[in-house]
Design a protein around this motif. Structure first.
Motif, PDB file in Angstrom:
ATOM      1  N   ALA A 116     -47.906   6.020 -64.352  1.00 56.36           N
ATOM      2  CA  ALA A 116     -49.249   6.578 -64.230  1.00 56.36           C
ATOM      3  C   ALA A 116     -49.619   6.638 -62.758  1.00 56.36           C
ATOM      4  O   ALA A 116     -48.995   5.976 -61.928  1.00 56.36           O
ATOM      5  CB  ALA A 116     -50.261   5.719 -64.987  1.00 56.36           C
ATOM      6  N   GLY A 117     -50.643   7.403 -62.449  1.00 49.74           N
ATOM      7  CA  GLY A 117     -51.148   7.469 -61.087  1.00 49.74           C
ATOM      8  C   GLY A 117     -52.417   8.287 -61.028  1.00 49.74           C
ATOM      9  O   GLY A 117     -52.542   9.273 -61.749  1.00 49.74           O
ATOM     10  N   GLU A 118     -53.340   7.843 -60.200  1.00 47.92           N
ATOM     11  CA  GLU A 118     -54.622   8.540 -60.060  1.00 47.92           C
ATOM     12  C   GLU A 118     -55.210   8.270 -58.688  1.00 47.92           C
ATOM     13  O   GLU A 118     -54.978   7.222 -58.092  1.00 47.92           O
ATOM     14  CB  GLU A 118     -55.635   8.030 -61.096  1.00 47.92           C
ATOM     15  N   GLY A 119     -56.032   9.202 -58.218  1.00 48.32           N
ATOM     16  CA  GLY A 119     -56.861   8.986 -57.042  1.00 48.32           C
ATOM     17  C   GLY A 119     -58.217   8.484 -57.506  1.00 48.32           C
ATOM     18  O   GLY A 119     -58.614   8.716 -58.652  1.00 48.32           O
ATOM     19  N   LEU A 120     -58.915   7.792 -56.629  1.00 52.65           N
ATOM     20  CA  LEU A 120     -60.218   7.227 -56.977  1.00 52.65           C
ATOM     21  C   LEU A 120     -61.299   7.779 -56.057  1.00 52.65           C
ATOM     22  O   LEU A 120     -61.041   8.052 -54.886  1.00 52.65           O
ATOM     23  CB  LEU A 120     -60.166   5.702 -56.863  1.00 52.65           C
ATOM     24  N   LYS A 121     -62.501   7.912 -56.593  1.00 53.92           N
ATOM     25  CA  LYS A 121     -63.631   8.387 -55.791  1.00 53.92           C
ATOM     26  C   LYS A 121     -64.024   7.324 -54.777  1.00 53.92           C
ATOM     27  O   LYS A 121     -63.750   6.135 -54.956  1.00 53.92           O
ATOM     28  CB  LYS A 121     -64.818   8.718 -56.698  1.00 53.92           C
ATOM     29  N   ASN A 161     -44.671  13.052 -56.488  1.00 58.67           N
ATOM     30  CA  ASN A 161     -44.939  12.589 -57.849  1.00 58.67           C
ATOM     31  C   ASN A 161     -43.912  13.155 -58.833  1.00 58.67           C
ATOM     32  O   ASN A 161     -43.474  12.453 -59.746  1.00 58.67           O
ATOM     33  CB  ASN A 161     -46.361  12.952 -58.284  1.00 58.67           C
ATOM     34  N   TRP A 209     -50.585   4.093 -58.255  1.00 59.59           N
ATOM     35  CA  TRP A 209     -49.525   4.460 -59.190  1.00 59.59           C
ATOM     36  C   TRP A 209     -49.146   3.201 -59.957  1.00 59.59           C
ATOM     37  O   TRP A 209     -49.263   2.091 -59.432  1.00 59.59           O
ATOM     38  CB  TRP A 209     -48.251   4.902 -58.480  1.00 59.59           C
ATOM     39  N   GLY A 253     -56.490   4.955 -54.425  1.00 64.35           N
ATOM     40  CA  GLY A 253     -55.669   5.522 -55.489  1.00 64.35           C
ATOM     41  C   GLY A 253     -54.572   4.548 -55.863  1.00 64.35           C
ATOM     42  O   GLY A 253     -54.404   3.510 -55.213  1.00 64.35           O
TER      43      GLY A 253
END
Length: 140
Positions: free
Chosen positions: A42-47, A31, A80, A78
């Motif tokens: 942007a970037g995120e992991g998801l539940k 990253n 990006w 997740g």
């Protein structure tokens, strides 16, 4: 060109297995490379989907469905958002990515629609409305 890069879910991610320290360190370095190259927006992991809901639309009817959901290969774990010159550049970055899962996994790259993709249905009023909305979002 703006793309969204989806990290597809696996059995492990849907079971709530968190990444190892080594994987988190490797992804952090990756990253950082993306940010330093001006690629990552942007970037995120998801539940896991056990903690989510879906809303199904059928005409005027809305039905809420609780997770978990089947078909792990169709679920996103997740994402990006990247700004790249073309799809080939996005592919070359994904090839450098550490495997985001402890088992076989997939990453999907999808370009965002551009205003010109909408063709004749795009009126000057819609363009103006979208430009105003984007301006407001850029200030948040």
């Amino acid at each position: 060109m703006r793309v969204i890069v989806f990290v597809k879910a696996t059995k492990s991610s849907e079971d709530g297995v968190m990444p190892s320290t080594e994987l988190m360190e490797a992804m952090g370095k990756f990253n950082e490379e993306l940010v330093n190259a001006g690629i990552m927006v942007a970037g995120e992991g998801l539940k896991p989907t056990a903690k989510c809901k879906r809303v199904v639309f059928d005409g005027d009817t809305r039905t809420v469905v609780d997770g978990p959901f089947p078909h792990t290969n169709e679920i996103v774990a997740g994402f990006w958002i990247w700004e790249v010159k073309d799809l080939e550049e996005a592919v070359s970055w994904v090839k450098r990515c550490p495997n985001p899962m402890p088992e076989r996994s997939e990453i999907e790259i999808r370009p965002f629609l551009q205003m010109e993709d909408f063709g004749a249905g795009l009126t000057p009023e819609i363009i103006e409305q979208e430009e105003k909305l984007r301006e407001r979002l850029s200030h948040n």
